[in-house]
Design a protein around this motif. Structure first.
Motif, mmCIF file in Angstrom:
data_model
loop_
_atom_site.group_PDB
_atom_site.id
_atom_site.type_symbol
_atom_site.label_atom_id
_atom_site.label_comp_id
_atom_site.label_asym_id
_atom_site.label_seq_id
_atom_site.Cartn_x
_atom_site.Cartn_y
_atom_site.Cartn_z
ATOM 1 N N ASP A 1 0.857 -1.194 0.000
ATOM 2 C CA ASP A 1 0.000 0.000 0.000
ATOM 3 C C ASP A 1 0.893 1.244 0.000
ATOM 4 O O ASP A 1 1.537 1.560 1.008
ATOM 5 C CB ASP A 1 -0.887 -0.039 1.245
ATOM 6 C CG ASP A 1 -1.879 1.114 1.289
ATOM 7 O OD1 ASP A 1 -1.716 2.081 0.519
ATOM 8 O OD2 ASP A 1 -2.810 1.050 2.110
ATOM 9 N N LYS A 2 0.916 1.943 -1.113
ATOM 10 C CA LYS A 2 1.786 3.112 -1.221
ATOM 11 C C LYS A 2 1.341 4.247 -0.302
ATOM 12 O O LYS A 2 2.171 5.038 0.161
ATOM 13 C CB LYS A 2 1.858 3.590 -2.668
ATOM 14 C CG LYS A 2 2.611 2.615 -3.571
ATOM 15 C CD LYS A 2 2.777 3.154 -4.985
ATOM 16 C CE LYS A 2 3.579 2.182 -5.832
ATOM 17 N NZ LYS A 2 3.749 2.667 -7.227
ATOM 18 N N SER A 3 0.057 4.311 -0.002
ATOM 19 C CA SER A 3 -0.403 5.359 0.919
ATOM 20 C C SER A 3 0.134 5.102 2.328
ATOM 21 O O SER A 3 0.488 6.043 3.047
ATOM 22 C CB SER A 3 -1.931 5.437 0.935
ATOM 23 O OG SER A 3 -2.510 4.245 1.421
ATOM 24 N N GLU B 1 3.788 6.040 2.291
ATOM 25 C CA GLU B 1 3.919 7.499 2.404
ATOM 26 C C GLU B 1 3.716 7.954 3.856
ATOM 27 O O GLU B 1 4.390 8.867 4.331
ATOM 28 C CB GLU B 1 2.908 8.185 1.492
ATOM 29 C CG GLU B 1 3.150 8.004 0.003
ATOM 30 C CD GLU B 1 4.366 8.772 -0.493
ATOM 31 O OE1 GLU B 1 4.798 9.725 0.182
ATOM 32 O OE2 GLU B 1 4.894 8.413 -1.574
ATOM 33 N N SER C 1 10.445 8.520 -1.494
ATOM 34 C CA SER C 1 9.373 9.310 -0.891
ATOM 35 C C SER C 1 9.936 10.312 0.109
ATOM 36 O O SER C 1 9.562 11.495 0.108
ATOM 37 C CB SER C 1 8.376 8.374 -0.193
ATOM 38 O OG SER C 1 7.447 9.118 0.582
#
Length: 215
Positions: free
Chosen positions: A109-111, A114, A185
């Motif tokens: 999950d990139k969220s 982040e 990121s």
């Protein structure tokens, strides 16, 4: 009590971690491994034990606005006047270790990734260099992160140097694609050159992973 068979053992390798329930509350007791002779002298006369640091640093994290389990107590066992074994007690914090949510899945999950880098940047901005900044020490629950295993933290007055910040993240994960995403990121948030930062971070990771094999 931790060695009597009571409670639920959730980890028993280098250290021992046991979960206990009492009066509708759940507590975690961490027993640090028995120290060697040099550490025994150091913790007896020259520096604070891991247990005492865990207790002290929990309050410092709280004052700096970084979530960590509520501290309860620390205890030190002594033998013939010398430090032997330390214990740290805190309330259990709900959450899933981020390595299970990010590293152990095919499509992470990139969220959430982040969110992790946002939290690292927040800690760095407050002068916190977590001593074991790997994804196992981030607990995620209901949109929030909590930091655990904080006894090796170093504190700075304000933002650490760029090199300190980058070195601090070398333990995040050994999964290459995830590591590069997290570093990229973070670099974007710091307005660093992403490509160059990832290149430097990969060199740091290589040195870290091969440190035991150097003569």
């Amino acid at each position: 009590m931790i060695d009597s068979g009571e409670g639920d053992v959730i980890y028993d390798k280098r250290n021992k971690i046991v979960r206990f329930s009492y009066d509708n509350r759940t507590f975690i007791v961490k027993k640090y491994k028995k120290v060697n002779f040099i550490q025994q002298i150091a913790y007896s006369f020259f520096c604070k034990s891991k247990a005492e640091r865990a207790f002290e640093y929990a309050e410092r994290y709280k004052q700096l606005g970084i979530a960590t389990p509520q501290r309860i107590a620390y205890m030190e066992h002594k033998s013939m006047g010398m430090f032997s074994i330390g214990y740290f007690v805190c309330e259990e914090s709900e959450g899933t270790e981020c390595h299970l949510l990010l590293r152990e899945v095919k499509d992470y999950d990139k969220s959430l990734a982040e969110m992790v880098t946002d939290y690292i940047l927040l800690m760095h901005s407050k002068g916190i260099l977590h001593g074991d900044l790997n994804l196992s020490n981030f607990l995620y629950a209901d949109g929030h992160l909590t930091m655990i295993d904080i006894n090796r933290t170093q504190f700075r007055d304000g933002m650490p140097t760029d090199a300190e910040c980058l070195n601090n993240m070398v333990r995040l994960t050994h999964r290459k694609d995830l590591y590069e995403y997290l570093i990229g990121s973070y670099a974007r948030k710091r307005k660093w050159d992403v490509g160059n930062t990832v290149k430097i971070a990969n060199k740091l990771l290589y040195k870290f992973e091969h440190r035991k094999f150097r003569l």
